[in-house]
Design an enzyme around this catalytic site. Sequence first.
Site, PDB file in Angstrom:
ATOM      1  N   LYS A 178     -12.439   8.248   5.179  1.00  0.00           N
ATOM      2  CA  LYS A 178     -11.086   8.205   5.751  1.00  0.00           C
ATOM      3  C   LYS A 178     -10.500   6.832   5.431  1.00  0.00           C
ATOM      4  CE  LYS A 178      -8.312   7.314   8.883  1.00  0.00           C
ATOM      5  NZ  LYS A 178      -7.080   6.555   8.578  1.00  0.00           N
ATOM      6  N   GLY A 230     -12.266  -3.338   9.269  1.00  0.00           N
ATOM      7  CA  GLY A 230     -10.913  -3.335   9.823  1.00  0.00           C
ATOM      8  C   GLY A 230     -10.827  -4.247  11.019  1.00  0.00           C
ATOM      9  N   SER A 231      -9.920  -3.914  11.912  1.00  0.00           N
ATOM     10  CA  SER A 231      -9.656  -4.820  13.025  1.00  0.00           C
ATOM     11  C   SER A 231     -10.815  -4.812  14.022  1.00  0.00           C
ATOM     12  CB  SER A 231      -8.364  -4.425  13.722  1.00  0.00           C
ATOM     13  OG  SER A 231      -8.582  -3.240  14.459  1.00  0.00           O
ATOM     14  N   VAL A 234     -10.557  -1.908  16.775  1.00  0.00           N
ATOM     15  CA  VAL A 234     -10.983  -0.573  16.322  1.00  0.00           C
ATOM     16  C   VAL A 234     -12.487  -0.573  16.047  1.00  0.00           C
ATOM     17  CG1 VAL A 234     -10.707   1.181  14.518  1.00  0.00           C
ATOM     18  CG2 VAL A 234      -8.709  -0.046  15.365  1.00  0.00           C
ATOM     19  N   GLY A 235     -12.978  -1.648  15.439  1.00  0.00           N
ATOM     20  CA  GLY A 235     -14.409  -1.728  15.112  1.00  0.00           C
ATOM     21  C   GLY A 235     -15.280  -1.599  16.353  1.00  0.00           C
ATOM     22  N   GLU A 252     -17.413  -4.302   9.914  1.00  0.00           N
ATOM     23  CA  GLU A 252     -17.006  -5.597   9.352  1.00  0.00           C
ATOM     24  C   GLU A 252     -15.618  -5.878   9.913  1.00  0.00           C
ATOM     25  OE1 GLU A 252     -17.173  -8.844   7.879  1.00  0.00           O
ATOM     26  OE2 GLU A 252     -18.901  -7.540   7.522  1.00  0.00           O
ATOM     27  N   CYS A 286      -9.997 -10.539   5.384  1.00  0.00           N
ATOM     28  CA  CYS A 286     -10.762 -10.984   6.557  1.00  0.00           C
ATOM     29  C   CYS A 286     -11.393 -12.342   6.273  1.00  0.00           C
ATOM     30  CB  CYS A 286     -11.801  -9.947   6.960  1.00  0.00           C
ATOM     31  SG  CYS A 286     -12.987  -9.612   5.688  1.00  0.00           S
ATOM     32  N   GLU A 389      -6.353 -13.945  14.791  1.00  0.00           N
ATOM     33  CA  GLU A 389      -6.299 -13.585  13.373  1.00  0.00           C
ATOM     34  C   GLU A 389      -4.930 -12.978  13.099  1.00  0.00           C
ATOM     35  OE1 GLU A 389      -8.624 -10.198  11.973  1.00  0.00           O
ATOM     36  OE2 GLU A 389      -9.159 -11.339  10.187  1.00  0.00           O
TER      37      GLU A 389
HETATM   38  C1  UN1 Z   1     -13.110 -11.085  -0.447  1.00  0.00           C
HETATM   39  O1  UN1 Z   1     -13.149 -12.108   0.223  1.00  0.00           O
HETATM   40  O2  UN1 Z   1     -12.822 -11.111  -1.657  1.00  0.00           O
HETATM   41  O3  UN1 Z   1     -11.564  -6.996   4.624  1.00  0.00           O
HETATM   42  C2  UN1 Z   1     -13.440  -9.770   0.133  1.00  0.00           C
HETATM   43  C3  UN1 Z   1     -11.838  -8.013   3.986  1.00  0.00           C
HETATM   44  C4  UN1 Z   1     -13.278  -8.258   3.606  1.00  0.00           C
HETATM   45  C5  UN1 Z   1     -13.465  -8.356   2.150  1.00  0.00           C
HETATM   46  C6  UN1 Z   1     -13.144  -9.704   1.595  1.00  0.00           C
HETATM   47  N1  UN1 Z   1     -14.118  -7.204   4.136  1.00  0.00           N
HETATM   48  O4  UN1 Z   1     -10.956  -8.771   3.663  1.00  0.00           O
END
Ligand code: UN1
Length: 491
Positions: A178, A230-231, A234-235, A252, A286, A389
């Site tokens: 998804k 994602g955020s 939500v995570g 992540e 991120c 963030e």
């Molecule tokens: C990067 O730094 O090139 O959602 C990848 C994000 C990370 C991936 C970063 N999971 O931005």
Amino acid sequence: MANSIPAALRQFIAGKWEDGDGADLVSSNPARPAETVAAGRQAAPEQLERAVEAAAGSARAWAAAPMHERGAILVRAAGILDAAADALGLELAREEGKTVAEGRGEVARAAQILRYYGNEGDRAAGEVFSSPRRGEQILVVRKPLGVIGVITPFNFPIAIPAWKIAPALVYGNTVVWKPASTVPLLAQRLAEALDEAGLPKGVLNLVAGSGALGTALVEHQLLDGLTFTGSTGVGRRLAAAGAARGVPVQAEMGGKNAAVVLAGADLDLAAEQVLFGAFRSTGQKCTATSRLIVEEPIADDFLARLTGRLQQWRTGDPADPFVQMGPLVSGSAAEGVRRGIDAALSGGARLAFQGSLPEDAGAAFVPPTVLELPAEADAAESNPAWTEELFGPVLAVRRASGAAQAFEWAGQGEYGLSAAVFTQDITRVLGAVDGIDVGILHVNSESAGADPHVPFGGARKSGYGPKEQGQSAKEFFTHTTTVYLRGGTPA
Ligand code: UN1
């Protein structure tokens, strides 16, 4: 880019491309909101159901295929992406808003990731231990989890899906994916490449649409694992839903990453790298640099170099090759960033630099912005530009009295994804390794970036579950069977 005919969005279920049966699904260009990049309809709940059943139905046969055979399909898909990188890079820029150079680079990166995992069959697949008993060895073999739910964000519409789907598949899992509803076209392009490369039906299923589909996916009885980027909000919700059902979750999430520039650093290199870290992809990574901590004696000099470079940057239509920064992914994302800047200014931040926007810039554009936080610790540390963030082109600056204070500040808050330290002093480097608690530390390079063969992920509240990439991916996407292996009595 002239208005081209919108691409038709489809769902990929049990090896067939079909129209969605849900609400409208429209992907529009954030730089030109009137321009529709792709259109179709969302997957309906019944289609998600069939997707999960297809993934479950094909799991046994896929797990039984040799890893080399599974990997060969990924390598073929990598070739397909590489051959189409120019066209896909442009589509990515039009759909997501990063520059066409970054878009092309991301497609090439997705291909590199597919190729890395495609060759996994040539690497160690398990471990052998000696046994305390005679005539016995102990093998630890790896087996797939089963059906993996993959939920991906908008900001890397093809590379993040590749780095989740490629390891999931090569280790023998099947997938229901998804993607973020803002980037369905690039999701479709990756699924098309894997389909064309010869993936058996049901092994990968794509269901595009709103967040409700993701919730239904994580709650599905047939799901065996979930990987999410994602955020943080939500995570955590998905991790809780997975835990309630005993399903492993890899999440992540956010970051509030610092660049620390110390006296004696190569200041031109640092200015270039901080600029890339903070403003490439319009700050929507991120791993983006959203805090800058600079040692007081060099602060004015460094900020002048940084803003001097920023003056040269052009913000505008990301499809224009002379533009360095595009819009945010949507008008509402940009509105959130603008609110964050206003709140930071009300909290005592000073506008140290703000770039300009083209006259015809739409609602999704925010100029590159550098905010200097108040000198008083309490005021700085409660400022939203320091704590939240913002996920946009905003850099919050503080001046530190020395390296120890800088490292302490870099670790403030609940996140711990990445950091960058700029120095030529090995003692300071070792101090940063010990003193900054992050998942990824860059020395003299920007805080963003990741290679597929090494662990990726954050410390503390930035991540949940095993990290991504390299050996860590194997740990998440497989479980182990320990085999006590004995023969009969020798003749
Ligand atoms: C990067 O730094 O090139 O959602 C990848 C994000 C990370 C991936 C970063 N999971 O931005």
